[in-house]
Design an enzyme around this catalytic site. Structure first.
Site, PDB file in Angstrom:
ATOM      1  N   SER A 130       0.828  -1.208   0.000  1.00 23.25           N
ATOM      2  CA  SER A 130       0.000   0.000   0.000  1.00 23.25           C
ATOM      3  C   SER A 130       0.859   1.254   0.000  1.00 23.25           C
ATOM      4  O   SER A 130       1.961   1.262   0.553  1.00 23.25           O
ATOM      5  CB  SER A 130      -0.904   0.018   1.233  1.00 23.25           C
ATOM      6  OG  SER A 130      -1.587   1.264   1.281  1.00 23.25           O
ATOM      7  N   LYS A 185      -4.550  -6.692   3.705  1.00 25.16           N
ATOM      8  CA  LYS A 185      -4.526  -5.567   2.753  1.00 25.16           C
ATOM      9  C   LYS A 185      -5.961  -5.192   2.361  1.00 25.16           C
ATOM     10  O   LYS A 185      -6.295  -4.005   2.224  1.00 25.16           O
ATOM     11  CB  LYS A 185      -3.703  -5.933   1.511  1.00 25.16           C
ATOM     12  CG  LYS A 185      -3.782  -4.910   0.361  1.00 25.16           C
ATOM     13  CD  LYS A 185      -3.228  -3.569   0.770  1.00 25.16           C
ATOM     14  CE  LYS A 185      -2.983  -2.538  -0.308  1.00 25.16           C
ATOM     15  NZ  LYS A 185      -3.793  -2.401  -1.441  1.00 25.16           N
ATOM     16  N   HIS A 188      -7.341  -3.241   5.140  1.00 29.10           N
ATOM     17  CA  HIS A 188      -6.720  -1.913   5.083  1.00 29.10           C
ATOM     18  C   HIS A 188      -7.502  -1.020   4.118  1.00 29.10           C
ATOM     19  O   HIS A 188      -7.880   0.108   4.441  1.00 29.10           O
ATOM     20  CB  HIS A 188      -5.251  -2.029   4.643  1.00 29.10           C
ATOM     21  CG  HIS A 188      -4.664  -0.738   4.158  1.00 29.10           C
ATOM     22  ND1 HIS A 188      -4.933  -0.228   2.904  1.00 29.10           N
ATOM     23  CD2 HIS A 188      -3.873   0.162   4.756  1.00 29.10           C
ATOM     24  CE1 HIS A 188      -4.321   0.936   2.759  1.00 29.10           C
ATOM     25  NE2 HIS A 188      -3.661   1.200   3.880  1.00 29.10           N
ATOM     26  N   ASN A 189      -7.747  -1.528   2.924  1.00 28.74           N
ATOM     27  CA  ASN A 189      -8.459  -0.726   1.921  1.00 28.74           C
ATOM     28  C   ASN A 189      -9.880  -0.401   2.380  1.00 28.74           C
ATOM     29  O   ASN A 189     -10.375   0.700   2.147  1.00 28.74           O
ATOM     30  CB  ASN A 189      -8.529  -1.476   0.584  1.00 28.74           C
ATOM     31  CG  ASN A 189      -7.201  -1.473  -0.136  1.00 28.74           C
ATOM     32  OD1 ASN A 189      -6.154  -1.317   0.475  1.00 28.74           O
ATOM     33  ND2 ASN A 189      -7.226  -1.655  -1.433  1.00 28.74           N
ATOM     34  N   GLU A 192      -9.845   2.216   4.844  1.00 26.80           N
ATOM     35  CA  GLU A 192      -9.578   3.458   4.083  1.00 26.80           C
ATOM     36  C   GLU A 192     -10.911   4.031   3.544  1.00 26.80           C
ATOM     37  O   GLU A 192     -11.163   5.232   3.646  1.00 26.80           O
ATOM     38  CB  GLU A 192      -8.619   3.101   2.953  1.00 26.80           C
ATOM     39  CG  GLU A 192      -8.248   4.205   2.000  1.00 26.80           C
ATOM     40  CD  GLU A 192      -7.382   3.617   0.862  1.00 26.80           C
ATOM     41  OE1 GLU A 192      -6.404   2.905   1.141  1.00 26.80           O
ATOM     42  OE2 GLU A 192      -7.707   3.881  -0.309  1.00 26.80           O
TER      43      GLU A 192
HETATM   44  P1  NBP Z   1      -1.763  -2.294 -13.370  1.00 22.81           P
HETATM   45  O1  NBP Z   1      -2.690  -2.854 -12.372  1.00 22.81           O
HETATM   46  O2  NBP Z   1      -2.268  -1.283 -14.326  1.00 22.81           O
HETATM   47  O3  NBP Z   1      -1.133  -3.516 -14.205  1.00 22.81           O
HETATM   48  C1  NBP Z   1      -0.252  -3.260 -15.231  1.00 22.81           C
HETATM   49  C2  NBP Z   1       0.712  -4.404 -15.430  1.00 22.81           C
HETATM   50  O4  NBP Z   1       0.001  -5.612 -15.689  1.00 22.81           O
HETATM   51  C3  NBP Z   1       1.591  -4.142 -16.635  1.00 22.81           C
HETATM   52  O5  NBP Z   1       2.850  -4.685 -16.394  1.00 22.81           O
HETATM   53  C4  NBP Z   1       0.851  -4.886 -17.718  1.00 22.81           C
HETATM   54  O6  NBP Z   1       1.658  -5.241 -18.815  1.00 22.81           O
HETATM   55  C5  NBP Z   1       0.446  -6.117 -16.979  1.00 22.81           C
HETATM   56  N1  NBP Z   1      -0.602  -6.860 -17.671  1.00 22.81           N
HETATM   57  C6  NBP Z   1      -1.898  -6.549 -17.904  1.00 22.81           C
HETATM   58 BR1  NBP Z   1      -2.711  -4.988 -17.426  1.00 22.81          BR
HETATM   59  N2  NBP Z   1      -2.554  -7.496 -18.579  1.00 22.81           N
HETATM   60  C7  NBP Z   1      -1.636  -8.453 -18.799  1.00 22.81           C
HETATM   61  C8  NBP Z   1      -1.681  -9.706 -19.446  1.00 22.81           C
HETATM   62  N3  NBP Z   1      -2.831 -10.166 -19.971  1.00 22.81           N
HETATM   63  N4  NBP Z   1      -0.565 -10.435 -19.497  1.00 22.81           N
HETATM   64  C9  NBP Z   1       0.582  -9.981 -18.957  1.00 22.81           C
HETATM   65  N5  NBP Z   1       0.697  -8.795 -18.319  1.00 22.81           N
HETATM   66  C10 NBP Z   1      -0.390  -8.044 -18.241  1.00 22.81           C
HETATM   67  O7  NBP Z   1      -0.414  -1.706 -12.711  1.00 22.81           O
HETATM   68  P2  NBP Z   1      -0.141  -1.032 -11.302  1.00 22.81           P
HETATM   69  O8  NBP Z   1      -1.080   0.101 -11.053  1.00 22.81           O
HETATM   70  O9  NBP Z   1       1.317  -0.784 -11.254  1.00 22.81           O
HETATM   71  O10 NBP Z   1      -0.513  -2.172 -10.258  1.00 22.81           O
HETATM   72  C11 NBP Z   1       0.139  -3.424 -10.197  1.00 22.81           C
HETATM   73  C12 NBP Z   1      -0.543  -4.255  -9.125  1.00 22.81           C
HETATM   74  O11 NBP Z   1      -0.412  -3.567  -7.854  1.00 22.81           O
HETATM   75  C13 NBP Z   1      -2.053  -4.417  -9.336  1.00 22.81           C
HETATM   76  O12 NBP Z   1      -2.463  -5.654  -8.860  1.00 22.81           O
HETATM   77  C14 NBP Z   1      -2.655  -3.318  -8.490  1.00 22.81           C
HETATM   78  O13 NBP Z   1      -3.968  -3.612  -8.076  1.00 22.81           O
HETATM   79  C15 NBP Z   1      -1.685  -3.288  -7.313  1.00 22.81           C
HETATM   80  N6  NBP Z   1      -1.605  -1.996  -6.623  1.00 22.81           N
HETATM   81  C16 NBP Z   1      -1.686  -0.830  -7.303  1.00 22.81           C
HETATM   82  C17 NBP Z   1      -1.589   0.373  -6.610  1.00 22.81           C
HETATM   83  C18 NBP Z   1      -1.641   1.687  -7.343  1.00 22.81           C
HETATM   84  O14 NBP Z   1      -1.688   2.724  -6.667  1.00 22.81           O
HETATM   85  N7  NBP Z   1      -1.599   1.712  -8.667  1.00 22.81           N
HETATM   86  C19 NBP Z   1      -1.394   0.363  -5.228  1.00 22.81           C
HETATM   87  C20 NBP Z   1      -1.294  -0.857  -4.573  1.00 22.81           C
HETATM   88  C21 NBP Z   1      -1.407  -2.040  -5.264  1.00 22.81           C
HETATM   89  P3  NBP Z   1       1.700  -4.310 -20.133  1.00 22.81           P
HETATM   90  O15 NBP Z   1       2.635  -3.175 -19.815  1.00 22.81           O
HETATM   91  O16 NBP Z   1       2.207  -5.198 -21.195  1.00 22.81           O
HETATM   92  O17 NBP Z   1       0.284  -3.820 -20.374  1.00 22.81           O
END
Ligand code: NBP
Length: 491
Positions: A130, A185, A188-189, A192
């Site tokens: 988080s 987690k 936590h959300n 939130e």
């Molecule tokens: P995203 O949740 O937007 O995921 C993007 C990633 O997933 C990219 O590497 C993308 O590859 C890959 N991906 C997808 Br979309 N579809 C795919 C597929 N069919 N095959 C292979 N790869 C695939 O990114 P994020 O916001 O960095 O979050 C990553 C994780 O962390 C998620 O589970 C999210 O819920 C969690 N999270 C996010 C946050 C936040 O604030 N963003 C906070 C805490 C936790 P590509 O580049 O080729 O499309």
């Protein structure tokens, strides 16, 4: 590549890239892969340039670059993408290697994956992360669970990249087996959601009942942030209220009043219903978002369902003294409701631990939330202290540190709810949590009548106050019913 990397990370979106840079800042060499390989090149030639960060065009290449036992972290979209990467990785790994899922996976998936990989000798860790983009870069709160045998190998990396609590402790510790990390987690959300909803209710009371302008509200929230309500969410609320749009008016009033949600709040409410735990404040927060989303319907309803609307209920603005009294009450109401919300959240974690067979250190969970994450706040230290004093604490509301505060704050809480109700201002989180509190402190509730009704229409039987628990009675309430009782029928 000669030198081997300490850890591999797959998924170079916002979270993945920032975690990799954070790990590298702490001295770890990282191998990286992403489905769209152009992103790897962009990363290596951009923020990762000149660092011990190595690209891999395929998962196999990534695995070949890792020291043993290999540690591969997935930071990809939660759901089937994680399973698909696991399927690809497992044949490439040896027993004792570790797969870590750092995305927002649903906890049953982490339970399933931990067991499935255990059968193959691969250690699985499902971890909540988080803090968003900034947290990932400078120090998130990390909540790992899964295969405990993997923890010694992952602990130094995770604890070095995690945020630090004010006392210097890392905001990362082992949560428990299987899906426990992702469960915590999820809670936590959900907490939130509750904290945010409570703040929006206070904002509406300040704006619509007290007629405060945005600078006055910002000052008040900043003042709260200097006291017992000190928290990231109160702090950013003060900041948000001070931002103006290009025309010089407050930007927040230009934002459409329909809230989105991604699912962790809903998962929590569904799980709570299944486990029979009344997380009423969280549920109201989830439903408040759902109601906000029905904007067009609300506009139509507002035309036929007129009523008091903030100041109009009082007829005029309160005097400065009255306003100060209402604001003092409001601070206590938000604080008391927040304590109740956390008490409900921990009730749910406790029941889940019992149901799913996890051993969880509740004080450590609160400790992990003290820095890096969105609900970080001063009062989490009191929760940690309460569980340290009594690890078997039945409920946070019974801890002396909180029961004392509640006794003092509850009259103000009741006055705030009355004020909101009389003024026609919705305060679902603040008011439903007060009802929970009143019920929780009641040795006797009207459920006796409920049991009578159930027995009347469905012969469901009841227990008696003057007989031992476990003895069931049925009354022929109308004289025309029989003496046969229901075993399975539930109307
Ligand atoms: P995203 O949740 O937007 O995921 C993007 C990633 O997933 C990219 O590497 C993308 O590859 C890959 N991906 C997808 Br979309 N579809 C795919 C597929 N069919 N095959 C292979 N790869 C695939 O990114 P994020 O916001 O960095 O979050 C990553 C994780 O962390 C998620 O589970 C999210 O819920 C969690 N999270 C996010 C946050 C936040 O604030 N963003 C906070 C805490 C936790 P590509 O580049 O080729 O499309």
């Amino acid at each position: 590549m000669e030198k081997k990397a300490d850890i591999g990370l797959i998924g170079l979106a916002v979270m993945g890239q920032n975690l990799v840079l954070n790990m590298n800042d702490r001295g770890y060499a990282v191998a990286v892969h992403n489905r769209t390989t152009g992103r790897i090149t962009e990363f290596l030639e951009g923020p990762a340039k000149g660092r011990e960060i190595y690209g891999a065009d395929t998962p196999a290449e990534l695995v070949a670059q890792l020291k043993k036992p290999r540690r591969v972290m997935l930071m990809v979209k939660a759901g089937p993408v994680v399973d698909s990467y696991i399927d690809t990785l497992v044949p490439l790994l040896d027993p004792g290697d570790i797969v870590i899922d750092g995305g927002n996976s649903h906890y049953p998936d982490s339970e399933r994956r931990t067991s499935a990989l255990r059968e193959r000798g691969i250690h699985y860790i499902g971890t909540g992360v988080s803090g968003g983009e900034e947290g990932a870069r400078t120090g998130p709160s990390i909540m790992p669970g899964g295969e405990v045998k993997a923890w010694p190998s992952v602990k130094p990396i995770f604890q070095s990249i995690a945020a630090r609590a004010p006392d210097g402790a890392p905001c990362c510790d082992w949560v428990g087996d299987g899906g426990a990390g992702h469960y915590v987690k999820m809670i936590h959300n959900a907490i939130e959601y509750g904290d945010m909803q409570l703040i929006t209710e206070a904002y509406q009371i300040m704006k619509d009942l007290l007629g405060m302008n945005h600078e006055e509200m910002a000052e008040r929230f900043a003042g709260w942030n200097a006291g017992r309500l000190e928290s990231y969410l109160i702090e950013i609320t003060a900041n948000i209220l001070r931002v103006n749009d290009q025309d010089g008016s407050p930007l927040v009033e230009k934002i459409l009043d329909t809230a989105g949600q991604k699912g962790t709040g809903k998962w929590t409410v569904v799980d709570a219903a299944q486990l029979g735990i009344p997380v009423t404040l969280i549920a109201e927060a989830v439903f408040a978002r759902a109601l906000s989303a029905r904007k067009d319907e609300r506009i139509r309803a507002s035309e036929v369902l007129q009523g008091p609307d903030g100041q109009t209920a009082a007829g005029s603005l309160p005097s400065p003294e009255e306003r100060e009294r209402i604001l003092t009450d409001l601070e206590a109401a938000v604080y008391a409701a927040k304590i109740t919300s956390y008490a409900q959240g921990f009730m749910l974690i406790r029941e889940a631990a019992r149901e799913y067979g996890w051993t969880i250190d509740y004080g450590a969970v609160a400790g992990m939330w003290r820095g890096g994450c969105i609900i970080r706040s001063a009062f989490l230290s009191d929760i940690t202290a309460a569980y340290k004093e009594n690890p078997d604490l039945e409920n946070l509301l019974q801890a002396p540190v909180f029961s004392r505060v509640m006794v003092e704050a509850v009259p103000a809480w009741r006055r705030s709810v009355v004020q909101a109700v009389e003024s026609g201002i919705p305060a679902p989180a603040m008011s439903s949590s007060l009802s929970f509190f009143e019920a929780y402190r009641s040795a006797r509730l009207p459920a006796n009548l409920l049991q009578a009704q159930r027995d009347y229409f469905g012969a469901h039987t009841y227990e008696r106050v003057d007989k031992p628990r476990g003895e069931y009675f049925h009354t022929n309430w109308t004289g025309s019913g029989g003496s046969v009782t229901s075993g399975t029928y539930d109307a």
